[in-house]
Design a protein around this motif. Sequence first.
Motif, PDB file in Angstrom:
ATOM      1  N   ARG A   6       0.826  -1.197   0.000  1.00 44.87           N
ATOM      2  CA  ARG A   6       0.000   0.000   0.000  1.00 44.87           C
ATOM      3  C   ARG A   6       0.867   1.257   0.000  1.00 44.87           C
ATOM      4  N   GLY A   7       0.326   2.321  -0.576  1.00 44.21           N
ATOM      5  CA  GLY A   7       1.137   3.504  -0.896  1.00 44.21           C
ATOM      6  C   GLY A   7       1.869   4.146   0.260  1.00 44.21           C
ATOM      7  N   GLY A   8       1.303   4.070   1.487  1.00 44.22           N
ATOM      8  CA  GLY A   8       1.950   4.722   2.615  1.00 44.22           C
ATOM      9  C   GLY A   8       3.344   4.182   2.883  1.00 44.22           C
ATOM     10  N   PHE A  10       5.794   3.457   0.946  1.00 43.56           N
ATOM     11  CA  PHE A  10       6.839   4.120   0.169  1.00 43.56           C
ATOM     12  C   PHE A  10       7.422   5.301   0.954  1.00 43.56           C
ATOM     13  N   TYR A  11       6.563   6.011   1.678  1.00 45.30           N
ATOM     14  CA  TYR A  11       6.974   7.229   2.388  1.00 45.30           C
ATOM     15  C   TYR A  11       7.517   6.923   3.783  1.00 45.30           C
ATOM     16  N   GLU A  12       7.576   5.654   4.161  1.00 42.24           N
ATOM     17  CA  GLU A  12       8.109   5.284   5.476  1.00 42.24           C
ATOM     18  C   GLU A  12       9.624   5.360   5.517  1.00 42.24           C
ATOM     19  N   ALA A  19      13.173  13.548   0.836  1.00 42.02           N
ATOM     20  CA  ALA A  19      13.416  14.013  -0.545  1.00 42.02           C
ATOM     21  C   ALA A  19      12.095  14.441  -1.183  1.00 42.02           C
ATOM     22  N   TYR A  20      11.054  13.652  -0.957  1.00 42.14           N
ATOM     23  CA  TYR A  20       9.739  14.003  -1.502  1.00 42.14           C
ATOM     24  C   TYR A  20       9.278  15.360  -0.950  1.00 42.14           C
ATOM     25  N   LEU A  21       9.409  15.533   0.370  1.00 40.30           N
ATOM     26  CA  LEU A  21       8.902  16.765   0.984  1.00 40.30           C
ATOM     27  C   LEU A  21       9.714  17.991   0.545  1.00 40.30           C
ATOM     28  N   HIS A  23      11.008  18.344  -2.423  1.00 38.96           N
ATOM     29  CA  HIS A  23      10.479  18.618  -3.765  1.00 38.96           C
ATOM     30  C   HIS A  23       9.079  19.241  -3.665  1.00 38.96           C
ATOM     31  N   ARG A  24       8.262  18.698  -2.787  1.00 43.44           N
ATOM     32  CA  ARG A  24       6.867  19.153  -2.609  1.00 43.44           C
ATOM     33  C   ARG A  24       6.807  20.636  -2.229  1.00 43.44           C
ATOM     34  N   HIS A  25       7.800  21.059  -1.431  1.00 42.99           N
ATOM     35  CA  HIS A  25       7.788  22.431  -0.923  1.00 42.99           C
ATOM     36  C   HIS A  25       8.922  23.270  -1.517  1.00 42.99           C
ATOM     37  N   LEU A  55      -7.811  12.364   2.762  1.00 42.29           N
ATOM     38  CA  LEU A  55      -7.291  10.994   2.592  1.00 42.29           C
ATOM     39  C   LEU A  55      -5.901  11.053   1.952  1.00 42.29           C
ATOM     40  N   GLY A  56      -4.897  10.594   2.700  1.00 43.57           N
ATOM     41  CA  GLY A  56      -3.513  10.709   2.225  1.00 43.57           C
ATOM     42  C   GLY A  56      -3.012  12.117   2.493  1.00 43.57           C
ATOM     43  N   CYS A  57      -3.128  12.540   3.767  1.00 45.74           N
ATOM     44  CA  CYS A  57      -2.948  13.959   4.127  1.00 45.74           C
ATOM     45  C   CYS A  57      -1.502  14.414   4.100  1.00 45.74           C
ATOM     46  N   VAL A  77      -5.886  11.475   7.269  1.00 43.32           N
ATOM     47  CA  VAL A  77      -5.510  10.062   7.361  1.00 43.32           C
ATOM     48  C   VAL A  77      -4.312   9.835   6.465  1.00 43.32           C
ATOM     49  N   ASP A  78      -3.299   9.138   6.981  1.00 44.65           N
ATOM     50  CA  ASP A  78      -2.161   8.807   6.123  1.00 44.65           C
ATOM     51  C   ASP A  78      -1.589   7.460   6.523  1.00 44.65           C
ATOM     52  N   GLY A  79      -1.130   6.731   5.528  1.00 45.38           N
ATOM     53  CA  GLY A  79      -0.604   5.384   5.738  1.00 45.38           C
ATOM     54  C   GLY A  79       0.854   5.363   6.162  1.00 45.38           C
ATOM     55  N   SER A  80       1.499   6.508   6.159  1.00 48.77           N
ATOM     56  CA  SER A  80       2.900   6.570   6.571  1.00 48.77           C
ATOM     57  C   SER A  80       2.978   7.172   7.975  1.00 48.77           C
ATOM     58  N   GLY A 101      -3.401   5.411   9.204  1.00 50.31           N
ATOM     59  CA  GLY A 101      -4.216   4.298   8.715  1.00 50.31           C
ATOM     60  C   GLY A 101      -4.243   4.304   7.203  1.00 50.31           C
ATOM     61  N   ASP A 102      -4.783   3.239   6.657  1.00 48.86           N
ATOM     62  CA  ASP A 102      -4.823   3.109   5.203  1.00 48.86           C
ATOM     63  C   ASP A 102      -6.145   3.639   4.643  1.00 48.86           C
ATOM     64  N   ILE A 103      -6.060   4.372   3.552  1.00 53.38           N
ATOM     65  CA  ILE A 103      -7.256   4.929   2.908  1.00 53.38           C
ATOM     66  C   ILE A 103      -8.252   3.810   2.582  1.00 53.38           C
ATOM     67  N   GLU A 104      -7.731   2.657   2.183  1.00 59.07           N
ATOM     68  CA  GLU A 104      -8.634   1.570   1.774  1.00 59.07           C
ATOM     69  C   GLU A 104      -9.392   0.984   2.967  1.00 59.07           C
ATOM     70  N   SER A 118      -8.577  14.659  -1.261  1.00 61.48           N
ATOM     71  CA  SER A 118      -7.426  13.769  -1.351  1.00 61.48           C
ATOM     72  C   SER A 118      -6.499  14.361  -2.403  1.00 61.48           C
ATOM     73  N   ARG A 119      -5.301  14.718  -1.991  1.00 67.62           N
ATOM     74  CA  ARG A 119      -4.359  15.344  -2.930  1.00 67.62           C
ATOM     75  C   ARG A 119      -3.228  14.371  -3.230  1.00 67.62           C
ATOM     76  N   MET A 120      -3.167  13.937  -4.477  1.00 75.85           N
ATOM     77  CA  MET A 120      -2.062  13.125  -4.981  1.00 75.85           C
ATOM     78  C   MET A 120      -1.902  11.791  -4.232  1.00 75.85           C
ATOM     79  N   ALA A 121      -3.014  11.135  -3.921  1.00 72.72           N
ATOM     80  CA  ALA A 121      -2.930   9.852  -3.213  1.00 72.72           C
ATOM     81  C   ALA A 121      -3.765   8.741  -3.861  1.00 72.72           C
ATOM     82  N   HIS A 123      -3.952   7.573  -6.751  1.00 74.54           N
ATOM     83  CA  HIS A 123      -3.270   6.705  -7.729  1.00 74.54           C
ATOM     84  C   HIS A 123      -2.460   5.606  -7.031  1.00 74.54           C
ATOM     85  N   TYR A 124      -2.470   5.605  -5.685  1.00 73.89           N
ATOM     86  CA  TYR A 124      -1.870   4.491  -4.945  1.00 73.89           C
ATOM     87  C   TYR A 124      -2.920   3.431  -4.595  1.00 73.89           C
ATOM     88  N   ILE A 125      -4.177   3.750  -4.843  1.00 75.58           N
ATOM     89  CA  ILE A 125      -5.272   2.932  -4.329  1.00 75.58           C
ATOM     90  C   ILE A 125      -5.692   1.874  -5.339  1.00 75.58           C
TER      91      ILE A 125
HETATM   92  C1  LIG Z   1       2.222  12.404  -2.926  1.00 75.59           C
HETATM   93  S1  LIG Z   1       1.900  12.354  -1.216  1.00 75.59           S
HETATM   94  C2  LIG Z   1       0.725  13.687  -1.035  1.00 75.59           C
HETATM   95  C3  LIG Z   1       0.570  14.153   0.388  1.00 75.59           C
HETATM   96  C4  LIG Z   1      -0.394  15.331   0.601  1.00 75.59           C
HETATM   97  N1  LIG Z   1      -1.745  14.983   0.217  1.00 75.59           N
HETATM   98  C5  LIG Z   1       0.092  16.520  -0.154  1.00 75.59           C
HETATM   99  O1  LIG Z   1      -0.513  16.896  -1.152  1.00 75.59           O
HETATM  100  O2  LIG Z   1       1.098  17.085   0.274  1.00 75.59           O
HETATM  101  C6  LIG Z   1       0.871  10.921  -1.071  1.00 75.59           C
HETATM  102  C7  LIG Z   1       0.483  10.633   0.358  1.00 75.59           C
HETATM  103  O3  LIG Z   1      -0.505   9.611   0.341  1.00 75.59           O
HETATM  104  C8  LIG Z   1      -0.205   8.662   1.345  1.00 75.59           C
HETATM  105  N2  LIG Z   1      -0.754   7.364   0.908  1.00 75.59           N
HETATM  106  C9  LIG Z   1      -0.518   6.715  -0.246  1.00 75.59           C
HETATM  107  N3  LIG Z   1      -1.240   5.586  -0.293  1.00 75.59           N
HETATM  108  C10 LIG Z   1      -1.927   5.519   0.851  1.00 75.59           C
HETATM  109  C11 LIG Z   1      -2.859   4.594   1.384  1.00 75.59           C
HETATM  110  N4  LIG Z   1      -3.209   3.491   0.710  1.00 75.59           N
HETATM  111  N5  LIG Z   1      -3.400   4.857   2.602  1.00 75.59           N
HETATM  112  C12 LIG Z   1      -3.041   5.973   3.294  1.00 75.59           C
HETATM  113  N6  LIG Z   1      -2.177   6.887   2.834  1.00 75.59           N
HETATM  114  C13 LIG Z   1      -1.628   6.666   1.634  1.00 75.59           C
HETATM  115  C14 LIG Z   1       1.312   8.654   1.442  1.00 75.59           C
HETATM  116  O4  LIG Z   1       1.781   8.159   2.665  1.00 75.59           O
HETATM  117  C15 LIG Z   1       1.637  10.126   1.224  1.00 75.59           C
HETATM  118  O5  LIG Z   1       1.682  10.840   2.425  1.00 75.59           O
END
Ligand SMILES: C[S@@+](CC[C@H](N)C(=O)[O-])C[C@H]1O[C@@H](n2cnc3c(N)ncnc32)[C@H](O)[C@@H]1O
Length: 246
Positions: A6-8, A10-12, A19-21, A23-25, A55-57, A77-80, A101-104, A118-121, A123-125
């Motif tokens: 599950r997507g979370g 990757f960010y563990e 590195a992601y953060l 780039h994000r900021h 979802l995926g905060c 909610v975030d999986g990481s 927790g996991d979005i699913e 849900s911003r950018m999350a 596509h992990y689902i």
């Molecule tokens: C690209 S980041 C975006 C974070 C935030 N929404 C933002 O825009 O800054 C994707 C986020 O989704 C979370 N994520 C990905 N798949 C997830 C899942 N199945 N359940 C919970 N969180 C998940 C990741 O841990 C990560 O924090």
Amino acid sequence: MATGGRGGEFYEVDDVRRAYLRHRHDGLRSPNTVMEEPAFLDALGSVSGCRVLDLGCGDGSTANLILSGGATSYVGVDGSGGMVETARRTAGGDRVRFVHGDIEDVDVGAGEFDVVISRMAFHYIERLDVVVERVHRALSEGGRLVFSVVHPVITGHDTSGDGPRTSWMVDGYFDRGPRERSWFGSTVVWRHRTIEDYVRVVTRHGFRLDSLSECEPRAELLLGDADELARRRRVPLMLLVGATRS
Ligand SMILES: C[S@@+](CC[C@H](N)C(=O)[O-])C[C@H]1O[C@@H](n2cnc3c(N)ncnc32)[C@H](O)[C@@H]1O
């Protein structure tokens, strides 16, 4: 390291998340700033007086945005676990709560929220239809769902080769499913879907489509940096969907 789960997960990995953060900021170099965020804010509209679920905060930066917009409450909610720890340092107070927790697996009571974002999350689902069905139930009458994802042109492109990209080749566009990508020194798994799939998943589950945006870069934000604007205008990076519970 491949994180096929599950997507979370990757960010563990600390280095990957940092590195992601970065780039994000990264100010105006970040596509989140010049492409996704303006489209997200346009589609979101007012959240004043709303109960918001995210979802995926991620690191909590969106929480502050939502709280400053006058939301009565915000649940992220975030999986990481690493992301959730960061988020708790970023945003606080009695209107905000972060859940690891996991979005699913999120299944909240009927009508508990007025806005789900849900911003950018998504596509992990894997089971996005199940998630959207639950979001529909979690929303009050007339409640809104706004989400952004990596654009299908990007989840569907061939990433062979190293170094900065100078061209993008879309391939197997109609073959939905997991696609491995090298990203921030690791391997991530994104779920490829078509634009039509993202529209259908909301309309099939009782939403009316309000907005569809391909997050065109905002020239006014790039402050006259013509090269960066030209670079960002080459391919769409993000897709955004806004819908109302009908
Ligand atoms: C690209 S980041 C975006 C974070 C935030 N929404 C933002 O825009 O800054 C994707 C986020 O989704 C979370 N994520 C990905 N798949 C997830 C899942 N199945 N359940 C919970 N969180 C998940 C990741 O841990 C990560 O924090």
